[in-house]
Design an enzyme around this catalytic site. Structure first.
Site, PDB file in Angstrom:
ATOM      1  N   ASN A  88      18.051  14.493  72.998  1.00 18.61           N
ATOM      2  CA  ASN A  88      19.365  13.867  72.789  1.00 18.61           C
ATOM      3  C   ASN A  88      19.843  13.934  71.340  1.00 18.61           C
ATOM      4  O   ASN A  88      20.883  13.367  71.005  1.00 18.61           O
ATOM      5  CB  ASN A  88      19.358  12.422  73.269  1.00 18.61           C
ATOM      6  CG  ASN A  88      18.629  11.468  72.322  1.00 18.61           C
ATOM      7  OD1 ASN A  88      17.805  11.883  71.499  1.00 18.61           O
ATOM      8  ND2 ASN A  88      18.920  10.183  72.446  1.00 18.61           N
ATOM      9  N   TYR A  89      19.115  14.625  70.460  1.00 18.21           N
ATOM     10  CA  TYR A  89      19.551  14.753  69.065  1.00 18.21           C
ATOM     11  C   TYR A  89      20.551  15.896  68.929  1.00 18.21           C
ATOM     12  O   TYR A  89      20.281  17.017  69.339  1.00 18.21           O
ATOM     13  CB  TYR A  89      18.364  15.036  68.143  1.00 18.21           C
ATOM     14  CG  TYR A  89      17.363  13.943  67.989  1.00 18.21           C
ATOM     15  CD1 TYR A  89      17.653  12.623  68.338  1.00 18.21           C
ATOM     16  CD2 TYR A  89      16.092  14.213  67.490  1.00 18.21           C
ATOM     17  CE1 TYR A  89      16.692  11.625  68.191  1.00 18.21           C
ATOM     18  CE2 TYR A  89      15.143  13.225  67.327  1.00 18.21           C
ATOM     19  CZ  TYR A  89      15.446  11.927  67.688  1.00 18.21           C
ATOM     20  OH  TYR A  89      14.506  10.936  67.535  1.00 18.21           O
ATOM     21  N   ALA A  90      21.741  15.713  68.303  1.00 20.26           N
ATOM     22  CA  ALA A  90      22.232  14.427  67.853  1.00 20.26           C
ATOM     23  C   ALA A  90      23.572  14.203  68.555  1.00 20.26           C
ATOM     24  O   ALA A  90      24.618  14.558  68.047  1.00 20.26           O
ATOM     25  CB  ALA A  90      22.408  14.406  66.344  1.00 20.26           C
ATOM     26  N   GLY A 109      20.910  18.090  72.067  1.00 18.61           N
ATOM     27  CA  GLY A 109      20.360  19.428  72.234  1.00 18.61           C
ATOM     28  C   GLY A 109      20.493  20.303  71.001  1.00 18.61           C
ATOM     29  O   GLY A 109      19.844  21.348  70.915  1.00 18.61           O
ATOM     30  N   GLN A 110      21.311  19.893  70.015  1.00 21.03           N
ATOM     31  CA  GLN A 110      21.519  20.742  68.836  1.00 21.03           C
ATOM     32  C   GLN A 110      20.222  20.954  68.051  1.00 21.03           C
ATOM     33  O   GLN A 110      19.956  22.062  67.569  1.00 21.03           O
ATOM     34  CB  GLN A 110      22.559  20.122  67.894  1.00 21.03           C
ATOM     35  CG  GLN A 110      23.905  19.832  68.506  1.00 21.03           C
ATOM     36  CD  GLN A 110      24.070  18.380  68.879  1.00 21.03           C
ATOM     37  OE1 GLN A 110      23.226  17.814  69.571  1.00 21.03           O
ATOM     38  NE2 GLN A 110      25.152  17.759  68.438  1.00 21.03           N
TER      39      GLN A 110
END
Length: 327
Positions: free
Chosen positions: A55-57, A66-67
């Site tokens: 879940n980041y960010a 996902g980043q």
């Protein structure tokens, strides 16, 4: 760089550096060039333990996250990184839709979510096996047995190595570990909780998660670590988001009469050693009797260099005793 063993099963345990690198903002607030430079320097210095989450960010762009995993995947491919680098990720707190959050619309810890989210993380990271997979936050809507069995299935299939847990009430962690032990299944062995030298107040409820489960590592967790050999605490926010350098950032729950005394000792030891206060905090965490691995992010190579020097700092027994005793 010093190293510590995490995990007890010879098939999955790993030797990890005593400083973990937080990749939360890589690929979002921290651009790719800077992220790659920090990652490269960390590995060059002997670091091999990188932390992220599915879940980041999400909060940076109102998406689903996902980043960070995607950036780490690109970095791994561009550098030819293999399983010599231990990458830990988490699931359970990814928003199910853009514009929502993990409290009102989080993915949770059902067996279906565990399998599907872990698969997406493997794809983003570009790995066949997740070295360490955490349950990011608790999910009281799913029976714990289902969660335990869901994680264990991935270990049995070889797509996950070690299991970890973050931000859950200790009694819930113990219940999950007991369920796993009774069934002969792998259980949580790595705990990730907030921990620093300054201590938060304990007389006010925490409200980040709806069940109050978020907790700075405290006496209950430390007692558990002493009683259960083989467990490890990965301590996130060890530098309190810059508080030691910028006192005005002190979180409200750390504003109490015990804080000035602990800050005073930190500054005393920093003067004695010629180190920064941040470095003293990291040295105190990583070199104590308890199995603690500080997890610190860095938005520049300069910040990382300061953190690396903190890991190399050796405190005397007398200095450590003063740091422990301040209150």
């Amino acid at each position: 760089m010093r190293y510590r063993t995490i995990g007890t099963d010879p098939a999955h345990r790993r030797e990890v550096s005593v400083l973990a690198l937080g990749a939360m903002l890589f690929g979002s607030r921290t651009d790719e060039e800077t992220s790659f430079a920090v990652l490269d320097r960390y590995v060059e210095a002997g670091g091999n333990f990188i932390d992220t989450s599915d879940n980041y960010a999400f909060w940076e762009d109102g998406g689903q996250g996902g980043q960070s995993e995607e950036l780490l995947g690109r970095w791994r491919r561009s550098r030819g990184i293999g399983d010599e680098i231990v990458i830990a990720t988490k699931l359970g707190a990814r928003p199910l839709a853009p514009g929502t959050g993990y409290i009102d619309n989080g993915e949770g810890l059902s067996a279906k979510v565990i399998r599907e989210s872990a698969e997406r993380s493997r794809e983003r990271l570009g790995v066949e096996k997740l070295d360490l997979l955490y349950a990011h936050i608790d999910d009281h809507t799913v029976p714990q047995r289902e969660t335990v069995e869901g994680f264990a299935e991935l270990v049995a299939e070889g797509t996950v190595g070690l299991l970890g847990v973050s931000n859950q009430a200790i009694w819930r962690v113990e219940r999950a570990r007991a369920i796993a032990a009774a069934a002969g299944l792998p259980g949580y062995e790595v705990f990730q909780y907030a921990h620093s030298h300054l201590r938060p107040r304990t007389d006010v409820p925490e409200d980040l998660f709806p069940d109050g489960s978020l907790g700075h590592a405290g006496a209950e967790l430390f007692s558990y670590l002493r009683a259960e050999p083989g467990l490890t605490l990965v301590a996130y926010s060890p530098l309190l988001k810059g508080t030691y350098t910028h006192p005005e950032r002190l979180p409200a729950d750390f504003d109490h009469p015990g804080t000035p005394a602990r800050l005073a000792v930190l500054h005393e030891v920093a003067r004695e050693t010629g180190a920064t206060v941040n470095q003293v905090v990291l040295a105190w965490q990583s070199g104590g009797e308890l199995p603690i691995v500080p997890l610190a992010g860095a938005s520049s190579v300069a910040q990382l260099e300061e953190n690396l020097a903190g890991i190399d700092l050796e405190l005397t027994p007398e200095q450590r005793a003063r740091l422990d005793a301040a209150h």
